[in-house]
Design a protein around this motif. Structure first.
Motif, PDB file in Angstrom:
ATOM      1  N   CYS A 112       0.833  -1.215   0.000  1.00  0.00           N
ATOM      2  CA  CYS A 112       0.000   0.000   0.000  1.00  0.00           C
ATOM      3  C   CYS A 112       0.863   1.259   0.000  1.00  0.00           C
ATOM      4  CB  CYS A 112      -0.929   0.003   1.215  1.00  0.00           C
ATOM      5  SG  CYS A 112      -2.175  -1.280   1.174  1.00  0.00           S
ATOM      6  N   ASP A 113       2.114   1.140  -0.378  1.00  0.00           N
ATOM      7  CA  ASP A 113       3.056   2.266  -0.421  1.00  0.00           C
ATOM      8  C   ASP A 113       3.135   3.011   0.902  1.00  0.00           C
ATOM      9  OD1 ASP A 113       3.813   1.806  -3.075  1.00  0.00           O
ATOM     10  OD2 ASP A 113       2.045   2.884  -3.805  1.00  0.00           O
ATOM     11  N   CYS A 114       3.131   2.254   2.011  1.00  0.00           N
ATOM     12  CA  CYS A 114       3.262   2.783   3.368  1.00  0.00           C
ATOM     13  C   CYS A 114       2.133   3.736   3.753  1.00  0.00           C
ATOM     14  CB  CYS A 114       4.628   3.453   3.558  1.00  0.00           C
ATOM     15  SG  CYS A 114       6.000   2.319   3.276  1.00  0.00           S
ATOM     16  N   ASN A 115       0.965   3.521   3.172  1.00  0.00           N
ATOM     17  CA  ASN A 115      -0.231   4.308   3.499  1.00  0.00           C
ATOM     18  C   ASN A 115      -0.971   3.578   4.613  1.00  0.00           C
ATOM     19  OD1 ASN A 115      -2.959   5.208   3.539  1.00  0.00           O
ATOM     20  ND2 ASN A 115      -2.716   6.044   1.469  1.00  0.00           N
ATOM     21  N   VAL A 116      -0.959   4.161   5.810  1.00  0.00           N
ATOM     22  CA  VAL A 116      -1.537   3.510   6.978  1.00  0.00           C
ATOM     23  C   VAL A 116      -3.038   3.317   6.816  1.00  0.00           C
ATOM     24  CG1 VAL A 116      -1.946   3.727   9.466  1.00  0.00           C
ATOM     25  CG2 VAL A 116       0.271   4.348   8.513  1.00  0.00           C
ATOM     26  N   SER A 117      -3.746   4.322   6.327  1.00  0.00           N
ATOM     27  CA  SER A 117      -5.198   4.220   6.188  1.00  0.00           C
ATOM     28  C   SER A 117      -5.602   3.119   5.212  1.00  0.00           C
ATOM     29  CB  SER A 117      -5.783   5.558   5.735  1.00  0.00           C
ATOM     30  OG  SER A 117      -5.548   6.539   6.716  1.00  0.00           O
ATOM     31  N   GLU A 118      -4.923   3.043   4.073  1.00  0.00           N
ATOM     32  CA  GLU A 118      -5.230   2.016   3.081  1.00  0.00           C
ATOM     33  C   GLU A 118      -4.887   0.627   3.619  1.00  0.00           C
ATOM     34  OE1 GLU A 118      -6.386   0.031  -0.398  1.00  0.00           O
ATOM     35  OE2 GLU A 118      -6.925   1.972   0.443  1.00  0.00           O
ATOM     36  N   THR A 119      -3.756   0.523   4.298  1.00  0.00           N
ATOM     37  CA  THR A 119      -3.363  -0.758   4.886  1.00  0.00           C
ATOM     38  C   THR A 119      -4.391  -1.215   5.906  1.00  0.00           C
ATOM     39  OG1 THR A 119      -1.033  -0.183   4.583  1.00  0.00           O
ATOM     40  CG2 THR A 119      -1.516  -1.996   6.087  1.00  0.00           C
ATOM     41  N   ALA A 120      -4.828  -0.310   6.774  1.00  0.00           N
ATOM     42  CA  ALA A 120      -5.836  -0.639   7.791  1.00  0.00           C
ATOM     43  C   ALA A 120      -7.134  -1.092   7.130  1.00  0.00           C
ATOM     44  CB  ALA A 120      -6.077   0.560   8.704  1.00  0.00           C
ATOM     45  N   ARG A 121      -7.525  -0.427   6.058  1.00  0.00           N
ATOM     46  CA  ARG A 121      -8.749  -0.810   5.348  1.00  0.00           C
ATOM     47  C   ARG A 121      -8.628  -2.215   4.783  1.00  0.00           C
ATOM     48  NH1 ARG A 121     -10.588  -1.455   0.642  1.00  0.00           N
ATOM     49  NH2 ARG A 121      -8.829  -0.673  -0.534  1.00  0.00           N
ATOM     50  N   ARG A 122      -7.492  -2.529   4.145  1.00  0.00           N
ATOM     51  CA  ARG A 122      -7.300  -3.858   3.562  1.00  0.00           C
ATOM     52  C   ARG A 122      -7.234  -4.963   4.609  1.00  0.00           C
ATOM     53  NH1 ARG A 122      -3.175  -3.606  -1.556  1.00  0.00           N
ATOM     54  NH2 ARG A 122      -4.235  -1.943  -2.683  1.00  0.00           N
ATOM     55  N   LEU A 123      -6.708  -4.622   5.772  1.00  0.00           N
ATOM     56  CA  LEU A 123      -6.585  -5.611   6.840  1.00  0.00           C
ATOM     57  C   LEU A 123      -7.814  -5.647   7.758  1.00  0.00           C
ATOM     58  CD1 LEU A 123      -2.855  -4.994   7.861  1.00  0.00           C
ATOM     59  CD2 LEU A 123      -3.767  -6.973   6.638  1.00  0.00           C
ATOM     60  N   THR A 124      -8.791  -4.809   7.422  1.00  0.00           N
ATOM     61  CA  THR A 124      -9.994  -4.640   8.249  1.00  0.00           C
ATOM     62  C   THR A 124      -9.604  -4.460   9.721  1.00  0.00           C
ATOM     63  OG1 THR A 124     -10.372  -7.023   8.512  1.00  0.00           O
ATOM     64  CG2 THR A 124     -11.492  -5.930   6.668  1.00  0.00           C
ATOM     65  N   MET A 125      -8.785  -3.439   9.924  1.00  0.00           N
ATOM     66  CA  MET A 125      -8.232  -3.151  11.240  1.00  0.00           C
ATOM     67  C   MET A 125      -8.375  -1.652  11.482  1.00  0.00           C
ATOM     68  SD  MET A 125      -4.210  -3.732  12.206  1.00  0.00           S
ATOM     69  CE  MET A 125      -4.308  -5.492  12.146  1.00  0.00           C
ATOM     70  N   HIS A 126      -8.549  -1.253  12.724  1.00  0.00           N
ATOM     71  CA  HIS A 126      -8.617   0.169  13.036  1.00  0.00           C
ATOM     72  C   HIS A 126      -7.257   0.799  12.764  1.00  0.00           C
ATOM     73  CE1 HIS A 126      -9.138   3.903  15.277  1.00  0.00           C
ATOM     74  NE2 HIS A 126     -10.450   3.696  15.132  1.00  0.00           N
ATOM     75  N   ARG A 127      -7.265   2.009  12.222  1.00  0.00           N
ATOM     76  CA  ARG A 127      -6.031   2.689  11.839  1.00  0.00           C
ATOM     77  C   ARG A 127      -5.084   2.875  13.028  1.00  0.00           C
ATOM     78  NH1 ARG A 127      -4.555   7.706  12.082  1.00  0.00           N
ATOM     79  NH2 ARG A 127      -6.626   8.454  12.596  1.00  0.00           N
ATOM     80  N   ARG A 128      -5.619   3.254  14.182  1.00  0.00           N
ATOM     81  CA  ARG A 128      -4.763   3.480  15.354  1.00  0.00           C
ATOM     82  C   ARG A 128      -4.143   2.172  15.856  1.00  0.00           C
ATOM     83  NH1 ARG A 128      -8.258   7.912  18.678  1.00  0.00           N
ATOM     84  NH2 ARG A 128      -7.894   9.617  17.224  1.00  0.00           N
ATOM     85  N   THR A 129      -4.878   1.090  15.775  1.00  0.00           N
ATOM     86  CA  THR A 129      -4.329  -0.212  16.157  1.00  0.00           C
ATOM     87  C   THR A 129      -3.161  -0.563  15.250  1.00  0.00           C
ATOM     88  OG1 THR A 129      -6.500  -0.934  16.909  1.00  0.00           O
ATOM     89  CG2 THR A 129      -4.881  -2.666  16.451  1.00  0.00           C
TER      90      THR A 129
END
Length: 184
Positions: A156-173
């Protein structure tokens, strides 16, 4: 270990090492040289393909993920120029699909990082089709999870929000996980 090489000719001891981690590839080249190989290194798909097409070695160790593409392109070039080449694919992101793809296009073996010079030597010199022994120190479940998260984060090119979305995980977690060191 010199005696374990199949013949005495210089050509049969040639080894191509392709990895974009400069420190790792230099250490592995020194270790493989001590084991009787004649290593040549490359740090990109383009450089690896160039060597494979101009001076195809008897053996090769290729990292799967390189900055400029997939190491499988180097494997294909090696198979095209030297069908008898013994090829080991290394990766820090071991997955069944990539192992199958590597073997289908001609890799002799597939090792997960961190693999040491003894593992690489054994894979290159193995002539039998026996099953490898189970690893002495397999990765922990926490380490496998952390590796998976890191791989998706990089995809995800080190994009935290996109990574969290793909992993179905809260961004802060996810941010807390990324801030920690890797588990052993």
């Amino acid at each position: 270990m010199l005696n374990s090489l199949t013949t005495d000719s210089q050509a049969d001891r040639t080894l191509l090492l392709v990895d974009d981690d400069e420190a790792f590839v230099k250490r592995l080249a020194r270790a493989m040289e001590k084991r009787g190989f004649l290593p040549e290194t490359a740090q990109s798909v383009a450089a690896g393909r160039g060597i494979a097409l101009s001076r195809p070695p008897a053996c090769a160790v290729v990292d799967l993920r390189l900055e400029d593409g997939s190491g499988l392109d180097v494997v294909e070039a090696l198979r095209e120029r030297r069908p008898d080449c013994r090829i080991v694919v290394l990766t820090g992101y071991g997955a069944i699909a990539t192992a199958v793809a590597a073997v289908k296009i001609g890799a002799t073996d597939y090792l997960a990082k961190p693999a040491d010079a003894d593992d690489v030597t054994n894979a290159l010199l193995s002539r039998t089709n026996t099953r490898p022994p189970a690893p002495k120190n397999p990765m922990s479940a926490d380490r496998v999870r952390w590796e998976h998260i890191q791989r998706i984060y990089e995809l995800c090119d080190c994009n935290v929000s996109e990574t969290a979305r793909r992993l179905t995980m809260h961004r802060r977690t996810l941010q807390r996980i990324l801030a920690k060191r890797s588990p052993v």
